[in-house]
Design a protein around this motif. Structure first.
Motif, PDB file in Angstrom:
ATOM      1  N   VAL A  78     -66.697  15.273   2.651  1.00 53.40           N
ATOM      2  CA  VAL A  78     -67.270  14.951   1.348  1.00 53.40           C
ATOM      3  C   VAL A  78     -66.484  13.841   0.651  1.00 53.40           C
ATOM      4  O   VAL A  78     -67.054  13.031  -0.073  1.00 53.40           O
ATOM      5  N   SER A  79     -65.188  13.751   0.901  1.00 55.85           N
ATOM      6  CA  SER A  79     -64.377  12.748   0.200  1.00 55.85           C
ATOM      7  C   SER A  79     -64.804  11.317   0.529  1.00 55.85           C
ATOM      8  O   SER A  79     -64.542  10.402  -0.243  1.00 55.85           O
ATOM      9  N   HIS A  80     -65.485  11.119   1.658  1.00 52.74           N
ATOM     10  CA  HIS A  80     -65.943   9.778   2.026  1.00 52.74           C
ATOM     11  C   HIS A  80     -67.471   9.650   2.005  1.00 52.74           C
ATOM     12  O   HIS A  80     -68.030   8.698   2.548  1.00 52.74           O
ATOM     13  N   MET A  81     -68.114  10.588   1.348  1.00 52.96           N
ATOM     14  CA  MET A  81     -69.570  10.605   1.300  1.00 52.96           C
ATOM     15  C   MET A  81     -70.101   9.454   0.437  1.00 52.96           C
ATOM     16  O   MET A  81     -69.572   9.160  -0.629  1.00 52.96           O
ATOM     17  N   ASN A  82     -71.160   8.850   0.891  1.00 58.12           N
ATOM     18  CA  ASN A  82     -71.843   7.790   0.154  1.00 58.12           C
ATOM     19  C   ASN A  82     -72.787   8.450  -0.859  1.00 58.12           C
ATOM     20  O   ASN A  82     -73.725   9.145  -0.477  1.00 58.12           O
ATOM     21  N   PHE A  83     -72.548   8.222  -2.159  1.00 62.64           N
ATOM     22  CA  PHE A  83     -73.358   8.862  -3.197  1.00 62.64           C
ATOM     23  C   PHE A  83     -74.826   8.468  -3.115  1.00 62.64           C
ATOM     24  O   PHE A  83     -75.704   9.290  -3.336  1.00 62.64           O
ATOM     25  N   LYS A  84     -75.106   7.228  -2.822  1.00 62.30           N
ATOM     26  CA  LYS A  84     -76.494   6.767  -2.739  1.00 62.30           C
ATOM     27  C   LYS A  84     -77.253   7.532  -1.655  1.00 62.30           C
ATOM     28  O   LYS A  84     -78.356   8.035  -1.894  1.00 62.30           O
ATOM     29  N   VAL A  85     -76.651   7.651  -0.490  1.00 60.33           N
ATOM     30  CA  VAL A  85     -77.282   8.392   0.607  1.00 60.33           C
ATOM     31  C   VAL A  85     -77.435   9.866   0.216  1.00 60.33           C
ATOM     32  O   VAL A  85     -78.473  10.488   0.457  1.00 60.33           O
ATOM     33  N   PHE A  86     -76.403  10.415  -0.418  1.00 60.38           N
ATOM     34  CA  PHE A  86     -76.440  11.804  -0.869  1.00 60.38           C
ATOM     35  C   PHE A  86     -77.564  12.024  -1.879  1.00 60.38           C
ATOM     36  O   PHE A  86     -78.325  12.990  -1.773  1.00 60.38           O
ATOM     37  N   LEU A  87     -77.680  11.145  -2.850  1.00 60.85           N
ATOM     38  CA  LEU A  87     -78.725  11.302  -3.865  1.00 60.85           C
ATOM     39  C   LEU A  87     -80.120  11.126  -3.270  1.00 60.85           C
ATOM     40  O   LEU A  87     -81.061  11.809  -3.687  1.00 60.85           O
ATOM     41  N   ASP A  88     -80.271  10.240  -2.294  1.00 63.61           N
ATOM     42  CA  ASP A  88     -81.554  10.102  -1.589  1.00 63.61           C
ATOM     43  C   ASP A  88     -81.921  11.415  -0.888  1.00 63.61           C
ATOM     44  O   ASP A  88     -83.058  11.879  -0.970  1.00 63.61           O
ATOM     45  N   ALA A  89     -80.951  11.996  -0.214  1.00 59.64           N
ATOM     46  CA  ALA A  89     -81.193  13.250   0.515  1.00 59.64           C
ATOM     47  C   ALA A  89     -81.466  14.397  -0.462  1.00 59.64           C
ATOM     48  O   ALA A  89     -82.320  15.256  -0.189  1.00 59.64           O
ATOM     49  N   THR A  90     -80.761  14.420  -1.582  1.00 64.86           N
ATOM     50  CA  THR A  90     -80.997  15.456  -2.592  1.00 64.86           C
ATOM     51  C   THR A  90     -82.401  15.327  -3.165  1.00 64.86           C
ATOM     52  O   THR A  90     -83.118  16.321  -3.316  1.00 64.86           O
ATOM     53  N   GLN A  91     -82.813  14.106  -3.464  1.00 63.59           N
ATOM     54  CA  GLN A  91     -84.168  13.880  -3.964  1.00 63.59           C
ATOM     55  C   GLN A  91     -85.198  14.369  -2.945  1.00 63.59           C
ATOM     56  O   GLN A  91     -86.155  15.044  -3.312  1.00 63.59           O
ATOM     57  N   SER A  92     -84.993  14.056  -1.686  1.00 63.49           N
ATOM     58  CA  SER A  92     -85.926  14.509  -0.633  1.00 63.49           C
ATOM     59  C   SER A  92     -85.987  16.025  -0.578  1.00 63.49           C
ATOM     60  O   SER A  92     -87.073  16.602  -0.425  1.00 63.49           O
TER      61      SER A  92
END
Length: 183
Positions: A78-92
């Motif tokens: 998680v410490s190196h997670m890309n927020f944009k990719v994470f937020l895209d996946a959360t939205q999906s």
């Protein structure tokens, strides 16, 4: 047996959420749920003690799904997670379970679910920034972060035609970055 159990539990959960979407939570009865599923009351009581157990399990399933999104996107780091990719996946994920999120966040506000979601966000935040957890006001800052994030998603669910989701995710990222600067 496992397939039947999963199918029965899923049917109970789906029927509960259908009723939750249409009726006040305190008006949903085991009898109504059994008629709507349809199952015998004894079958219901094989899996649950009461209506709140069903609701609690659904909340936990949704939160587990959100946490699974984090693990999938971050590949466990998680410490190196890309927020944009994470937020895209959360939205999906939210879109895939739109009716349930909408029911808990807009239709009939479920404070327990919101608190669980906040805790999941704060948990991920502490994993993303473990060195920040001991700073002054960390708990308050993580609460503001979680509230802002959930607020953005709630606004989107309430006004889907007014929200550009790319803008929403950018605003969430800016809010997170602003809070990171504070700590």
């Amino acid at each position: 047996r496992w397939i039947i159990m999963n199918s029965t539990i899923q049917s109970i959960q789906n029927a509960f959420m259908d009723l939750y979407h249409k009726h006040a939570y305190d008006k949903i009865t085991v009898k109504d749920l059994c008629i709507h599923t349809p199952i015998a009351r004894t079958t219901f009581y094989t899996y649950y003690d009461n209506i709140d157990d069903v609701k609690n399990e659904i909340e936990d399933l949704l939160i587990k799904g959100l946490l699974d999104v984090t693990e999938q996107v971050s590949l466990g780091d998680v410490s190196h997670m890309n927020f944009k990719v994470f937020l895209d996946a959360t939205q999906s994920y939210i879109e895939k379970h739109w009716d349930w999120f909408y029911s808990f966040m807009i239709q009939q506000i479920n404070e327990r679910f919101i608190d669980k979601w906040k805790e999941a966000i704060k948990y991920n935040f502490s994993r993303k920034y473990p060195d920040k957890t001991t700073i002054h006001n960390y708990d308050l800052i993580s609460e503001v972060l979680a509230s802002a994030t959930i607020g953005a998603y709630t606004y989107w669910m309430k006004y889907p035609d007014k929200v550009n989701t790319e803008d929403m995710k950018e605003i969430i990222i800016k809010a997170i970055n602003a809070l990171i600067e504070v700590i």
